[in-house]
Scaffold this active site. Structure first.
Site, PDB file in Angstrom:
ATOM      1  N   PHE A   2     -14.227  14.077 -34.900  1.00  0.00           N
ATOM      2  CA  PHE A   2     -14.387  14.414 -36.020  1.00  0.00           C
ATOM      3  C   PHE A   2     -12.372  15.099 -36.062  1.00  0.00           C
ATOM      4  CE2 PHE A   2     -17.259  14.685 -32.665  1.00  0.00           C
ATOM      5  CZ  PHE A   2     -18.497  15.403 -33.451  1.00  0.00           C
ATOM      6  N   SER A  47     -24.214  13.996 -33.438  1.00  0.00           N
ATOM      7  CA  SER A  47     -23.130  14.099 -32.731  1.00  0.00           C
ATOM      8  C   SER A  47     -22.191  15.178 -34.092  1.00  0.00           C
ATOM      9  CB  SER A  47     -21.685  13.527 -33.011  1.00  0.00           C
ATOM     10  OG  SER A  47     -22.477  12.427 -31.938  1.00  0.00           O
ATOM     11  N   CYS A  54     -18.078  16.964 -28.588  1.00  0.00           N
ATOM     12  CA  CYS A  54     -19.112  16.375 -29.462  1.00  0.00           C
ATOM     13  C   CYS A  54     -20.386  16.112 -28.329  1.00  0.00           C
ATOM     14  CB  CYS A  54     -18.431  14.981 -29.052  1.00  0.00           C
ATOM     15  SG  CYS A  54     -19.581  13.776 -29.967  1.00  0.00           S
ATOM     16  N   THR A  56     -24.726  15.773 -28.348  1.00  0.00           N
ATOM     17  CA  THR A  56     -25.930  15.041 -29.509  1.00  0.00           C
ATOM     18  C   THR A  56     -27.081  15.679 -29.671  1.00  0.00           C
ATOM     19  OG1 THR A  56     -25.621  12.974 -28.151  1.00  0.00           O
ATOM     20  CG2 THR A  56     -27.787  13.295 -28.802  1.00  0.00           C
ATOM     21  N   ALA A  70     -24.071  17.395 -20.088  1.00  0.00           N
ATOM     22  CA  ALA A  70     -24.282  16.702 -19.103  1.00  0.00           C
ATOM     23  C   ALA A  70     -23.633  17.039 -18.005  1.00  0.00           C
ATOM     24  CB  ALA A  70     -24.051  15.181 -19.160  1.00  0.00           C
ATOM     25  N   HIS A 108     -13.694  15.249 -27.098  1.00  0.00           N
ATOM     26  CA  HIS A 108     -14.044  14.527 -25.231  1.00  0.00           C
ATOM     27  C   HIS A 108     -12.980  15.719 -24.497  1.00  0.00           C
ATOM     28  CE1 HIS A 108     -15.358  10.476 -26.597  1.00  0.00           C
ATOM     29  NE2 HIS A 108     -16.323  11.060 -27.103  1.00  0.00           N
ATOM     30  N   THR A 154      -1.109  23.336 -34.395  1.00  0.00           N
ATOM     31  CA  THR A 154      -0.093  23.104 -34.086  1.00  0.00           C
ATOM     32  C   THR A 154       0.179  23.202 -32.894  1.00  0.00           C
ATOM     33  OG1 THR A 154       0.484  22.129 -36.917  1.00  0.00           O
ATOM     34  CG2 THR A 154       2.330  22.447 -34.844  1.00  0.00           C
TER      35      THR A 154
END
Length: 234
Positions: A2, A47, A54, A56, A70, A108, A154
Site C-alpha cells: 500500500f 487485499s 492488510c 483479505t 486473525a 503489517h 511524516t
C-alpha cells in the site's frame, strides 16, 4: 503493498468475534459499509487496508465488504475495539502503473501508539503519541515515514528515552482520514518504515559475521585481529 494514501473512509457495520457464516470462517470478522468507491474492481481474496491493516476480502456487495481477522491481528491492532458506526480508513492494494504518493506500507501493523496530546496550530494539528513497544523507536526518526491507521505521515519530533513522537496533520488530510475523530487516550495502529528494518537486518548480520555462519566472533573483531596480525608481521 500500500502507499498510505487513504482512498476513502468507511463505516463499521459489525465486528463479530465469532462469525460462523461461510465468509466468516468460524473466526472473527469485520463488515464495512460506505466502500463503494473502492469496490468497483474488487474480487474475493483481494487485499484491502482497514486502518492500516492488510486484510483479505471474503465477501462483498456494491457498497459493503467483509474481511476475516486473525487472532494475531487482534493482538497487535486496534481493530478489536471497533464498534458499529465507527469510521475507518480504507485503501486498496497498490496497482501497477499508478502514482506512488505515500511510502512503502505493507499493511503489517507493528504495534499501537496512544495519543497523549492534541494541539491545534493555525489550520494544522499536532499529535503526540506514546509507542506501546519501545523497541520500535530506532525505526522512528525525525522527517522519516510512519503509517498511522494506514495514513502515510511524516515524523516531526522523536524522544527515544520516553518512547514518543509527534506528527503534524495539515487541513486537507484532516478531512480525509479518521485521525480527527480520535481523542487523547485512543490507540492508533502504527507501522514503521520497513526499509529501516531491512537495513538493520543486513548490517547486524554483517557485524556479527553472519556471512560465514559465525555467531560468536563479530565482523569488527575479525578486522581488528587482521590489523594486529599485519602489524606484528612487520
Amino acid at each position: 503493498m500500500f502507499t498510505g494514501i487513504v482512498e476513502c473512509m468507511g463505516t463499521v457495520v459489525e465486528f463479530a468475534s465469532l462469525d460462523t457464516s461461510a465468509a466468516g470462517g468460524n473466526g472473527a470478522s469485520l463488515a464495512i459499509s460506505g466502500a463503494k468507491q473502492i469496490l468497483d474492481d474488487c474480487h474475493l481474496g483481494d487485499s484491502i487496508s482497514i486502518n492500516g491493516t492488510c486484510l483479505t476480502v471474503t465477501e462483498f456487495a456494491e457498497d459493503t465488504f467483509k474481511v476475516g481477522v486473525a487472532p494475531e491481528t487482534l493482538s497487535r491492532t486496534n481493530l478489536g475495539q471497533l464498534q458499529k458506526g465507527d469510521p475507518v480508513n480504507l485503501e486498496r492494494a497498490l496497482a501497477a502503473g499508478h502514482r506512488f504518493g505515500g511510502h512503502f506500507v505493507q499493511g503489517h501493523i507493528d504495534a499501537t501508539a496512544e495519543i497523549t496530546e492534541i494541539t491545534p496550530d493555525a489550520n494544522s494539528v499536532w499529535y503526540k503519541l506514546c509507542v506501546k513497544d519501545p523497541k520500535l523507536m530506532p525505526y522512528i526518526i525525525p522527517k522519516g515515514f510512519i503509517a498511522m491507521d494506514g495514513t502515510s505521515l511524516t515524523v516531526c519530533d522523536v524522544n527515544d528515552d520516553e518512547a514518543w513522537f509527534t506528527i503534524m496533520m495539515i487541513a486537507y488530510t484532516q478531512t480525509h482520514v479518521i485521525m480527527p475523530t480520535k481523542k487523547i487516550g485512543d490507540l492508533v495502529n502504527i507501522e514503521v518504515d520497513m526499509l529501516g528494518k531491512y537495513v538493520e537486518k543486513v548490517t547486524t548480520s554483517i557485524l556479527r559475521g553472519a556471512e560465514d555462519g559465525s555467531s560468536t566472533t563479530s565482523y569488527i573483531e575479525k578486522i581488528v585481529q587482521r590489523v594486529l596480525e599485519r602489524g606484528s608481521s612487520k
